[in-house]
Design a protein around this motif. Structure first.
Motif, PDB file in Angstrom:
ATOM      1  N   LEU A   2      -8.381  -0.628  38.023  1.00  0.00           N
ATOM      2  CA  LEU A   2      -7.837   0.514  38.943  1.00  0.00           C
ATOM      3  C   LEU A   2      -7.899   1.763  38.043  1.00  0.00           C
ATOM      4  N   ILE A   3      -8.557   2.816  38.188  1.00  0.00           N
ATOM      5  CA  ILE A   3      -8.806   3.872  37.459  1.00  0.00           C
ATOM      6  C   ILE A   3      -8.422   5.179  38.093  1.00  0.00           C
ATOM      7  N   GLY A   4      -7.625   5.743  37.190  1.00  0.00           N
ATOM      8  CA  GLY A   4      -6.958   6.992  37.477  1.00  0.00           C
ATOM      9  C   GLY A   4      -8.045   8.221  37.333  1.00  0.00           C
ATOM     10  N   GLY A   5      -7.429   8.795  36.304  1.00  0.00           N
ATOM     11  CA  GLY A   5      -8.445  10.173  36.073  1.00  0.00           C
ATOM     12  C   GLY A   5      -9.707  10.022  35.736  1.00  0.00           C
TER      13      GLY A   5
ATOM     14  N   ASN B  86      -8.173   5.556  42.013  1.00  0.00           N
ATOM     15  CA  ASN B  86      -6.766   6.130  42.505  1.00  0.00           C
ATOM     16  C   ASN B  86      -6.840   7.543  42.061  1.00  0.00           C
TER      17      ASN B  86
ATOM     18  N   GLY C 192      -5.575  -1.557  34.609  1.00  0.00           N
ATOM     19  CA  GLY C 192      -5.437  -0.199  35.013  1.00  0.00           C
ATOM     20  C   GLY C 192      -4.800   0.369  33.904  1.00  0.00           C
ATOM     21  N   GLY C 193      -5.011   1.531  33.551  1.00  0.00           N
ATOM     22  CA  GLY C 193      -4.580   2.302  32.564  1.00  0.00           C
ATOM     23  C   GLY C 193      -5.626   2.907  31.576  1.00  0.00           C
ATOM     24  N   SER C 194      -6.040   4.195  31.684  1.00  0.00           N
ATOM     25  CA  SER C 194      -6.813   4.823  30.509  1.00  0.00           C
ATOM     26  C   SER C 194      -8.310   4.055  30.266  1.00  0.00           C
TER      27      SER C 194
ATOM     28  N   HIS D  75       2.613   1.484  42.669  1.00  0.00           N
ATOM     29  CA  HIS D  75       2.262   2.123  41.711  1.00  0.00           C
ATOM     30  C   HIS D  75       3.478   2.452  40.894  1.00  0.00           C
TER      31      HIS D  75
ATOM     32  N   LYS E 227      -4.918   9.797  43.172  1.00  0.00           N
ATOM     33  CA  LYS E 227      -3.342  10.399  43.073  1.00  0.00           C
ATOM     34  C   LYS E 227      -3.296  11.833  43.809  1.00  0.00           C
TER      35      LYS E 227
ATOM     36  N   ALA F 181       0.045   2.878  29.287  1.00  0.00           N
ATOM     37  CA  ALA F 181      -1.402   3.073  29.120  1.00  0.00           C
ATOM     38  C   ALA F 181      -1.997   4.275  30.060  1.00  0.00           C
ATOM     39  N   ILE F 182      -0.988   4.327  31.369  1.00  0.00           N
ATOM     40  CA  ILE F 182      -1.448   5.442  32.313  1.00  0.00           C
ATOM     41  C   ILE F 182      -1.417   6.870  31.936  1.00  0.00           C
ATOM     42  N   GLY F 183      -2.859   7.242  32.136  1.00  0.00           N
ATOM     43  CA  GLY F 183      -2.812   8.715  31.915  1.00  0.00           C
ATOM     44  C   GLY F 183      -2.813   9.253  30.232  1.00  0.00           C
TER      45      GLY F 183
ATOM     46  N   GLU G 171      -1.159  -2.696  35.203  1.00  0.00           N
ATOM     47  CA  GLU G 171      -1.112  -1.273  34.816  1.00  0.00           C
ATOM     48  C   GLU G 171       0.102  -1.212  33.659  1.00  0.00           C
TER      49      GLU G 171
HETATM   50  C1  PEP Z   1      -3.442   4.737  37.419  1.00  0.00           C
HETATM   51  O1  PEP Z   1      -2.451   5.623  37.373  1.00  0.00           O
HETATM   52  O2  PEP Z   1      -3.624   3.746  38.353  1.00  0.00           O
HETATM   53  C2  PEP Z   1      -4.385   4.994  36.235  1.00  0.00           C
HETATM   54  C3  PEP Z   1      -4.912   3.932  36.012  1.00  0.00           C
HETATM   55  O3  PEP Z   1      -4.288   6.121  35.750  1.00  0.00           O
HETATM   56  P1  PEP Z   1      -5.514   6.475  34.269  1.00  0.00           P
HETATM   57  O4  PEP Z   1      -6.766   5.733  34.622  1.00  0.00           O
HETATM   58  O5  PEP Z   1      -5.523   7.966  34.567  1.00  0.00           O
HETATM   59  O6  PEP Z   1      -4.865   5.899  33.128  1.00  0.00           O
END
Ligand code: PEP
Length: 256
Positions: free
Chosen positions: A233-236, A12, A212-214, A99, A14, A173-175, A169
């Motif tokens: 599910l991966i953000g950064g 993701n 998802g989350g870090s 989200h 973003k 834990a997100i970001g 998520e």
């Molecule tokens: C997200 O926002 O979906 C996410 C999982 O972000 P991050 O991996 O950066 O924590």
């Protein structure tokens, strides 16, 4: 992992990425062309501005491209929004819905998320529905109640294992660089699996459940090894091809 369920590693992006970042998508598209593509799916959801050109870049690759949100209507006077049909028109295959950043920033309710999921299904897209508790809810031991309420409210009755993915998520834990323990992820995912099985039968037992989350290359193997975790599910860490591909590669040798 869930036996018989094909994992999905989804990124993701973003509100990140310009045309310059397309080189990362190109590297990911090339990097997922090996033998692992027979057993693991890969998806990148860039901002809508890059959707069409990203799908063009990934044409000869198993990499799938998706979007990060859609409106529930097919067309009309909704300034700034995009419809599920528009995503499909750009050859997008998935859309992330509900989200936590949208639930928080735009006060999206479970009901609204459900309407969007139905629109995504009608357009032939797979919806990735995000659920998860805040840190206050976690501290109040409400995690499973929150998951039940969000799943009940956001997943429509037409959901199948093919058209729906659920992403757990936890908001805290997100970001943040902080993750739940594998044991805590296991409890949440086992609960979601049981709920989905009860509601959707065999479809629910094989619906993909992402964590998802870090998620990072350093913790991915441990998290992806947890029972009922069928991908991430991966953000950064999805913004850099090398990190995304390192996470994808943990499935090399991982068995359910
Ligand atoms: C997200 O926002 O979906 C996410 C999982 O972000 P991050 O991996 O950066 O924590």
């Amino acid at each position: 992992m869930t036996p018989e369920v094909r994992p999905l590693i989804a990124g993701n992006w973003k509100m990140n990425g310009t045309r310059q970042s397309l080189s990362e998508i190109k590297m990911i598209a090339e990097g997922v062309q090996g033998p692992l593509s027979d057993k693991v799916d890969a998806l990148i959801c860039p901002p809508a501005t890059l959707l069409y050109v990203a799908t063009a870049l990934a044409t000869d690759s198993p990499l799938m491209i998706g979007a990060q949100d859609c409106h529930f209507a097919t067309a009309g006077a909704h300034t700034g929004d995009i419809s599920a049909d528009m995503i499909a028109d750009c050859f997008g295959t998935h859309v992330i819905l509900g989200h936590s950043e949208r639930r928080t920033d735009y006060r999206e309710s479970d009901h609204l998320v459900k309407l969007k999921v139905q629109a995504a299904h009608a357009a032939g897209l797979t919806a990735i529905i995000c659920v998860g508790e805040t840190s206050d809810e976690r501290d109040g031991y409400q995690t499973l109640d929150v998951l039940m309420r969000q799943m009940e409210g956001s997943i429509p009755p037409d959901a199948t294992a093919a058209n729906t993915v659920i992403a757990y998520e936890p908001l805290w834990a997100i970001g943040t660089g902080v993750t739940p323990t594998p044991a805590d992820v296991g409890v949440a995912h086992a609960f979601m699996r049981a709920e989905l099985g009860q509601k959707f039968g065999s479809e629910g037992r094989t619906m993909r459940l992402l964590y998802g989350g870090s998620v990072k290359p350093a913790n991915a193997r441990e998290l992806m090894s947890v029972a009922n975790v069928d991908g991430a599910l991966i953000g950064g860490a999805s913004l850099k091809a090398s990190d995304f591909l390192a996470i994808y590669s943990v499935y090399d040798g991982l068995t359910a």
